[in-house]
Design a protein around this motif. Structure first.
Motif, PDB file in Angstrom:
ATOM      1  N   ALA A  53      22.518 -30.996  10.934  1.00 48.44           N
ATOM      2  CA  ALA A  53      22.775 -30.293  12.179  1.00 48.44           C
ATOM      3  C   ALA A  53      24.363 -30.407  12.699  1.00 48.44           C
ATOM      4  O   ALA A  53      24.899 -29.506  13.253  1.00 48.44           O
ATOM      5  CB  ALA A  53      22.024 -30.808  13.356  1.00 48.44           C
ATOM      6  N   ALA A  54      25.112 -31.431  12.598  1.00 49.93           N
ATOM      7  CA  ALA A  54      26.262 -31.654  13.286  1.00 49.93           C
ATOM      8  C   ALA A  54      27.146 -30.655  12.194  1.00 49.93           C
ATOM      9  O   ALA A  54      27.965 -29.895  12.761  1.00 49.93           O
ATOM     10  CB  ALA A  54      26.708 -32.953  12.811  1.00 49.93           C
ATOM     11  N   ILE A  55      26.803 -30.743  10.857  1.00 49.74           N
ATOM     12  CA  ILE A  55      27.817 -29.940   9.856  1.00 49.74           C
ATOM     13  C   ILE A  55      27.670 -28.511  10.246  1.00 49.74           C
ATOM     14  O   ILE A  55      28.664 -27.661  10.130  1.00 49.74           O
ATOM     15  CB  ILE A  55      27.413 -30.225   8.405  1.00 49.74           C
ATOM     16  N   THR A  56      26.161 -28.074  10.365  1.00 49.31           N
ATOM     17  CA  THR A  56      26.018 -26.727  10.664  1.00 49.31           C
ATOM     18  C   THR A  56      26.529 -26.133  12.083  1.00 49.31           C
ATOM     19  O   THR A  56      27.356 -24.954  12.075  1.00 49.31           O
ATOM     20  CB  THR A  56      24.310 -26.575  11.126  1.00 49.31           C
ATOM     21  N   SER A  57      26.477 -26.911  12.989  1.00 52.36           N
ATOM     22  CA  SER A  57      27.343 -26.670  14.350  1.00 52.36           C
ATOM     23  C   SER A  57      28.948 -26.447  14.050  1.00 52.36           C
ATOM     24  O   SER A  57      29.359 -25.465  14.513  1.00 52.36           O
ATOM     25  CB  SER A  57      26.961 -27.689  15.330  1.00 52.36           C
ATOM     26  N   ARG A 111      35.720 -22.608  18.187  1.00 59.41           N
ATOM     27  CA  ARG A 111      35.101 -22.526  19.486  1.00 59.41           C
ATOM     28  C   ARG A 111      34.742 -23.423  20.182  1.00 59.41           C
ATOM     29  O   ARG A 111      34.376 -23.397  21.389  1.00 59.41           O
ATOM     30  CB  ARG A 111      34.111 -21.457  19.432  1.00 59.41           C
ATOM     31  N   LEU A 112      34.421 -24.644  19.432  1.00 60.50           N
ATOM     32  CA  LEU A 112      33.774 -25.907  20.194  1.00 60.50           C
ATOM     33  C   LEU A 112      35.229 -26.548  20.777  1.00 60.50           C
ATOM     34  O   LEU A 112      36.175 -26.638  20.165  1.00 60.50           O
ATOM     35  CB  LEU A 112      33.180 -26.790  19.115  1.00 60.50           C
ATOM     36  N   PRO A 113      34.839 -27.154  21.828  1.00 61.21           N
ATOM     37  CA  PRO A 113      35.812 -27.877  22.378  1.00 61.21           C
ATOM     38  C   PRO A 113      36.330 -29.038  21.818  1.00 61.21           C
ATOM     39  O   PRO A 113      35.537 -29.659  20.850  1.00 61.21           O
ATOM     40  CB  PRO A 113      35.220 -28.393  23.855  1.00 61.21           C
ATOM     41  N   PRO A 114      37.476 -29.703  21.631  1.00 65.17           N
ATOM     42  CA  PRO A 114      37.895 -30.836  20.779  1.00 65.17           C
ATOM     43  C   PRO A 114      37.132 -32.022  20.965  1.00 65.17           C
ATOM     44  O   PRO A 114      36.718 -32.736  20.159  1.00 65.17           O
ATOM     45  CB  PRO A 114      39.369 -31.099  21.299  1.00 65.17           C
ATOM     46  N   ASP A 115      36.611 -32.094  22.248  1.00 65.09           N
ATOM     47  CA  ASP A 115      35.625 -33.395  22.563  1.00 65.09           C
ATOM     48  C   ASP A 115      34.402 -33.355  21.855  1.00 65.09           C
ATOM     49  O   ASP A 115      33.944 -34.284  21.203  1.00 65.09           O
ATOM     50  CB  ASP A 115      35.516 -33.868  23.999  1.00 65.09           C
ATOM     51  N   ASP A 116      33.933 -32.125  21.926  1.00 66.96           N
ATOM     52  CA  ASP A 116      32.480 -31.869  20.876  1.00 66.96           C
ATOM     53  C   ASP A 116      32.574 -32.000  19.603  1.00 66.96           C
ATOM     54  O   ASP A 116      31.793 -32.598  19.200  1.00 66.96           O
ATOM     55  CB  ASP A 116      31.882 -30.552  21.477  1.00 66.96           C
ATOM     56  N   ARG A 117      33.804 -31.532  19.031  1.00 67.74           N
ATOM     57  CA  ARG A 117      33.803 -31.641  17.715  1.00 67.74           C
ATOM     58  C   ARG A 117      34.031 -33.170  17.243  1.00 67.74           C
ATOM     59  O   ARG A 117      33.584 -33.620  16.377  1.00 67.74           O
ATOM     60  CB  ARG A 117      35.315 -30.915  17.415  1.00 67.74           C
ATOM     61  N   ARG A 118      34.964 -33.981  17.953  1.00 68.43           N
ATOM     62  CA  ARG A 118      34.863 -35.351  17.646  1.00 68.43           C
ATOM     63  C   ARG A 118      33.660 -35.901  18.073  1.00 68.43           C
ATOM     64  O   ARG A 118      33.453 -36.994  17.060  1.00 68.43           O
ATOM     65  CB  ARG A 118      35.783 -35.841  18.732  1.00 68.43           C
ATOM     66  N   LEU A 140      30.623 -34.677  17.132  1.00 68.90           N
ATOM     67  CA  LEU A 140      29.888 -34.303  16.085  1.00 68.90           C
ATOM     68  C   LEU A 140      30.473 -35.074  15.097  1.00 68.90           C
ATOM     69  O   LEU A 140      29.797 -35.596  13.875  1.00 68.90           O
ATOM     70  CB  LEU A 140      30.128 -32.854  15.924  1.00 68.90           C
ATOM     71  N   MET A 141      31.623 -35.297  14.708  1.00 66.87           N
ATOM     72  CA  MET A 141      32.230 -35.824  13.666  1.00 66.87           C
ATOM     73  C   MET A 141      31.612 -37.464  13.411  1.00 66.87           C
ATOM     74  O   MET A 141      31.478 -38.117  12.660  1.00 66.87           O
ATOM     75  CB  MET A 141      33.751 -36.054  13.483  1.00 66.87           C
ATOM     76  N   ALA A 142      31.855 -38.014  14.664  1.00 67.48           N
ATOM     77  CA  ALA A 142      31.451 -39.467  15.070  1.00 67.48           C
ATOM     78  C   ALA A 142      29.786 -39.495  14.649  1.00 67.48           C
ATOM     79  O   ALA A 142      29.552 -40.471  13.922  1.00 67.48           O
ATOM     80  CB  ALA A 142      31.699 -39.998  16.593  1.00 67.48           C
ATOM     81  N   SER A 143      29.036 -38.484  15.012  1.00 62.47           N
ATOM     82  CA  SER A 143      27.620 -38.436  14.737  1.00 62.47           C
ATOM     83  C   SER A 143      27.526 -38.323  13.207  1.00 62.47           C
ATOM     84  O   SER A 143      26.713 -39.271  12.878  1.00 62.47           O
ATOM     85  CB  SER A 143      27.004 -37.313  15.381  1.00 62.47           C
ATOM     86  N   ILE A 144      28.280 -37.594  12.630  1.00 63.38           N
ATOM     87  CA  ILE A 144      28.119 -37.376  11.015  1.00 63.38           C
ATOM     88  C   ILE A 144      28.549 -39.047  10.439  1.00 63.38           C
ATOM     89  O   ILE A 144      27.835 -39.273   9.666  1.00 63.38           O
ATOM     90  CB  ILE A 144      28.990 -36.387  10.412  1.00 63.38           C
ATOM     91  N   GLU A 145      29.675 -39.486  10.922  1.00 60.16           N
ATOM     92  CA  GLU A 145      30.122 -40.673  10.436  1.00 60.16           C
ATOM     93  C   GLU A 145      28.991 -41.766  10.651  1.00 60.16           C
ATOM     94  O   GLU A 145      28.567 -42.769   9.784  1.00 60.16           O
ATOM     95  CB  GLU A 145      31.414 -41.277  11.023  1.00 60.16           C
ATOM     96  N   GLU A 146      28.389 -41.918  11.866  1.00 60.07           N
ATOM     97  CA  GLU A 146      27.398 -43.063  12.464  1.00 60.07           C
ATOM     98  C   GLU A 146      26.221 -42.743  11.347  1.00 60.07           C
ATOM     99  O   GLU A 146      25.536 -43.647  10.922  1.00 60.07           O
ATOM    100  CB  GLU A 146      27.119 -42.751  13.843  1.00 60.07           C
TER     101      GLU A 146
END
Length: 893
Positions: A682-686, A693-700, A702-708
């Motif tokens: 889901a994170a990679i798809t987003s 278009r995603l705000p920088p905080d949301d991208r961070r 999502l990347m943290a979610s992928i890492e976790e």
């Protein structure tokens, strides 16, 4: 018969008490379809409902008969269970609904019906048995052609194969059997009127099954089976109430089987029973003192009783001194109306001195008819003595002569000092000695010789056989009679003493053998115990053979040790195993081989073959040896069967455990792999679709979610790999010096990154000794324990404590969560076990603590769980490792 002897039959009382708590079965039995079984059953059901009985209809087949459907109106009817079968819907009896409703009485029609394939039971009578076990009374209907024992008879009569059958025991266990009967003409009239089948079906039925001849035969079968059921009920009532028979409501025969088998008498009794349509029993009474019966006599007796069973009789073995009394007692218990007995073999003198068995039975059987047949002679009443062997006769005669001569010499010496008026009394001594040591024949010889010795040496005129005074002659005759009777009694006591000693030895031998078998833990132990015990009891070599192998048979055990069998012995053993009958020495199959092979049979078939080499090839086994060998082999067969059942149960338990673990593993994999993969996807798809278009905080985020989630997935896979290494024995930890404080600090730093919002407290004693182990593995253990503590310990986090304690270093990880149930403290370290929380929640794979235990044990430590830990809450995991004295760690967290 005394009041003490007239007590209820224990077996009958046990059968009666065994039915307590069970429901009662009532069967409405008919000769054919259409006689009105269902109608009669529903009519009685309506009457029972009117009396206030809790009654429901589980299933009734009305076949479109309006009068039958009318009777079902107003009665509670359980809904049927619908089943899809071959593209159509089938309605079946719903046993689960019946058990949930659990009425006092339920009506279930068509007992012989076959259920749909996915039903709990394949047959409806099995549904009825489950209802009865649950304490529900059942009414049901059955046609006589569906009874299992009569199915082939009905097929021969009607030419129609019966495919649905009910075991006879179901009808025998019924509390009531109600015969619903109409004449064949009435049934045919009902067919023509369409009250049984539709017109076209009825027309075909009258041409095939429903013919007057068939219906008459079926009606007779139903009447006879009902009468037999009533007779069985009456016999059971007599036994339960200790009421003496016979009650001549039906003929019941008893045939007495003699020592030689009496096969002719058995066949005569079978013909008589068939002519009277009566049941019959073949009984044998074992006489006291016949323990040494020859094996040939035992074999003939067994053949005779087996013949009786094949001809339709029951068989019974009785034991007692009073043959006639035992037979009559058994006859009254079994409600026997006629006793069939063969003629006696006793000659004229034998009949003159003692009454024959048939005469004694006829004299004492005042209320039972006794039929004397010319076939199958029986032995006379038991004698007090048996003719000894010729060699024993001469030895006994010589011993009696010597004993009497010695007694006469002693009497002459005594007479010189004492004046004894009657010297005949001292001659009882040689008679008693000969009776006790040498048997009856020697005692009688001693009595006769004593008569003449007393007359010769001590009766005037002496040294002659002339008696001048009548009273002296009478004294001699009385002395002879007393000596003879005394000798007979002493001889009988000797025989009984020997018989009791043999029985005691046999019982002790069987007891010792049973103890050996009960202590045997494997099949090999059983077989070796058997061969040694048989060799000891028979004084003959013994061999036990199990399963056939290519080219011959495998000898599982033998004593004395035996390497292999020759070709003839191999063939005899194969025959015994395949045909389940004795072969080899003194049998009809390969009688010239040195062993006699006997199959060890169980309900599951022949499990082994035992071969015994006879001690005396020219003589058959004695009756005592035959009984001993049979008992030993029967116990061995039971023990082998028990051992294999235990092995099967262990295998089944292992398969069940493997299946449970497989199911748990698949469930864990499906959850613990799918969840992080779904989050990562889901994170990679987003990120891919929205991108900049995603705000920088949301991208961070999502990347943290992928890492976790990737880390979580990696830990899960690492756990699986670690568990596989531990179980395979491939884990070889290093034995380096480990600073416990440094390992705790590293694990705490990792856990704080994983759970930044939760507290992790640390308490490490100063100058903590080092331990031997693997720092990486210890860190992984600590991380897994802290991970569990944060997951299940609540918001208060976890506490890590390390301290020295004697020669050990103790490390504890404590949380303040709900804790673990006391019953689960020993199980939480099991693989895939996920229970233990008092709130009932289960999470995770159940591998974490199991891996921790494996790693700790691999490093030489131990790990346990304690709960509650703090203020009656929480869980504490305690690890202990041997300390390395003289060292201390310098690092502090």
């Amino acid at each position: 018969m005394s009041l003490e002897e007239r007590r209820p039959d224990p077996d009958a009382l046990l059968a009666l008490t065994g039915k307590e708590g069970q429901g009662k079965l009532r069967v409405f039995l008919g000769a054919a379809p259409g006689v009105g079984k269902t109608y009669a059953m529903l009519a009685r059901a309506r009457a029972a409902k009117a009396e206030g009985l809790d009654i429901v209809i589980g299933l009734v087949e009305t076949h479109g008969r309006k009068e039958t459907e009318a009777l079902a109106e107003g009665l509670e009817i359980l809904p049927r269970r619908k089943i899809a079968y071959r593209g159509r819907s089938i309605e079946e009896f719903d046993i689960d609904a019946a058990l949930e409703r659990k009425p006092r009485l339920i009506v279930v029609d068509e007992l012989a019906h076959t259920n749909a394939p996915d039903s709990r039971h394949p047959k409806r009578w099995q549904d009825v048995e489950e209802l009865l076990d649950a304490g529900v009374d059942v009414w049901t209907a059955l046609n006589i052609q569906h009874l299992e024992s009569l199915a082939d008879v009905v097929s021969r009569i009607t030419g129609v194969a019966v495919r649905e059958t009910v075991p006879d025991r179901v009808l025998q266990s019924a509390a009531d059997v109600i015969l619903v009967d109409i004449t064949p003409d009435e049934l045919l009239q009902r067919l023509q009127e369409g009250k049984v089948y539709v017109p076209e079906t009825a027309r075909r039925a009258t041409q095939n099954f429903f013919t007057p001849r068939n219906l008459t035969a079926l009606r007779e079968l139903a009447l006879r089976r009902t009468a037999e059921r009533v007779d069985d009920q009456m016999v059971a009532y007599l036994r339960q109430g200790a009421i003496e028979g016979p009650w001549a409501t039906a003929e019941r025969l008893l045939v007495c089987v003699g020592d030689e088998g009496s096969e002719s008498a058995i066949r005569e009794a079978a013909r008589l029973a068939s002519a009277l349509n009566a049941s019959w029993i073949a009984a044998y009474v074992e006489r006291a003192g016949h323990e040494t019966q020859s094996a040939e006599a035992v074999r003939k007796l067994d053949d005779a009783l087996h013949l009786a069973e094949r001809l339709g009789a029951e068989t019974a073995r009785l034991s007692g001194d009073d043959l006639a009394g035992e037979i009559l007692k058994f006859a009254r218990q079994e409600n026997i109306t006629q006793i069939v007995v063969g003629r006696s073999r006793a000659g004229f003198l034998g009949k003159f001195f003692r009454r024959s068995l048939p005469d004694e039975i006829a004299r004492r059987a005042a209320d039972i008819a006794v039929l004397l047949t010319g076939a199958g002679e029986v032995a006379p009443m038991p004698r007090a003595w048996k003719p000894p062997k010729t060699a024993n006769i001469w030895f006994g005669l010589a011993a009696a002569t010597g004993a009497v001569a010695a007694t006469a010499g002693v009497g002459v010496l005594i007479e010189n000092w004492l004046n004894i008026p009657n010297m005949a009394v001292i001659f009882l001594l040689p008679v008693m000695v000969c009776a006790i040591w040498l048997g009856l024949s020697s005692a009688i010889a001693a009595a006769v010789l004593s008569f003449f010795a007393c007359d010769f040496f001590f009766v005037e005129p002496r040294y002659g056989l002339t008696v001048t005074e009548p009273q002296e002659f009478l004294e001699l005759v009385v002395s002879l009679a007393v000596a003879t009777v005394t000798g007979m009694l002493a001889s009988r006591m000797r025989e009984q003493s020997h018989a009791m000693r043999r029985r005691a030895e046999t019982a002790q031998s069987l007891f010792d053998f049973s103890r050996k078998l009960s202590a045997a833990t494997s099949e090999d132990d059983i077989l070796w115990a058997t061969t040694s015990q048989v060799q000891k009891a028979m004084e003959s070599p013994c061999v036990v053979i199990l399963t056939p192998e290519e080219g011959g048979f495998a000898i599982a055990a033998s004593w004395p040790p035996l390497d292999q069998l020759d070709a003839g012995e191999d063939g005899a053993a194969r025959w015994a195993l395949e045909k389940s009958e004795a072969s080899g020495w003194r049998t009809g199959t390969l009688p010239n081989v040195r062993f006699q092979f006997r199959p060890l049979a169980t309900p599951r078939g022949v499990v082994a073959v035992c071969g015994v080499e006879p001690k005396r090839r020219a003589e058959a086994f004695s009756g005592q040896e035959e009984r001993m060998l049979t008992a030993l082999l029967e116990q061995t067969a039971i023990a082998i069967d028990r051992s294999r059942l235990v092995g099967d149960s262990i295998k089944a338990a292992a398969l069940e455990e493997n299946e449970r673990l497989r199911t748990t593993l698949l469930a864990s994999l499906s959850h613990d792999l799918r969840t992080p993969l779904a989050s990562i996807t889901a994170a990679i798809t987003s990120l891919r679709q929205l991108g900049e278009r995603l705000p920088p905080d949301d991208r961070r985020d999502l990347m943290a979610s992928i890492e976790e989630e990737a880390g979580r997935l990696g830990r899960f896979i690492a756990n699986l790999l670690d568990m596989s290494r531990i179980e395979a024995g491939g884990l070889a930890p290093r034995r380096d010096l480990v600073d416990v404080a440094s390992a705790i600090r590293a694990a705490v730093e990792r856990i704080r990154k994983t759970y930044p919002a939760q507290r992790t407290a640390v308490s490490v004693a100063p100058e903590l000794p080092l331990i031997r182990g693997d720092a990486n593995l210890l860190g992984q253990v600590l991380f897994n324990l802290l991970d569990n503590a944060h997951k299940y310990g609540g918001p208060n986090g976890a506490i890590v404590h390390a301290r020295p304690e004697g020669a050990e270093v103790v490390i504890t990880v404590t949380d303040e969560g709900p804790g673990v149930k006391p019953s689960d403290l020993d199980r939480i370290f099991e693989k895939f076990y996920r229970g233990g929380r008092p709130d009932g929640r289960k999470a995770g794979t159940g591998l974490g603590l199991s891996i921790c235990r494996g790693l700790v044990q691999a490093m030489g430590g131990e790990i346990i769980a304690q709960s509650p830990a703090i203020r009656r809450r929480g869980t504490r995991i305690v690890m202990r490792f041997p300390a390395v004295h003289g060292t201390s760690g310098g690092a502090k967290p």
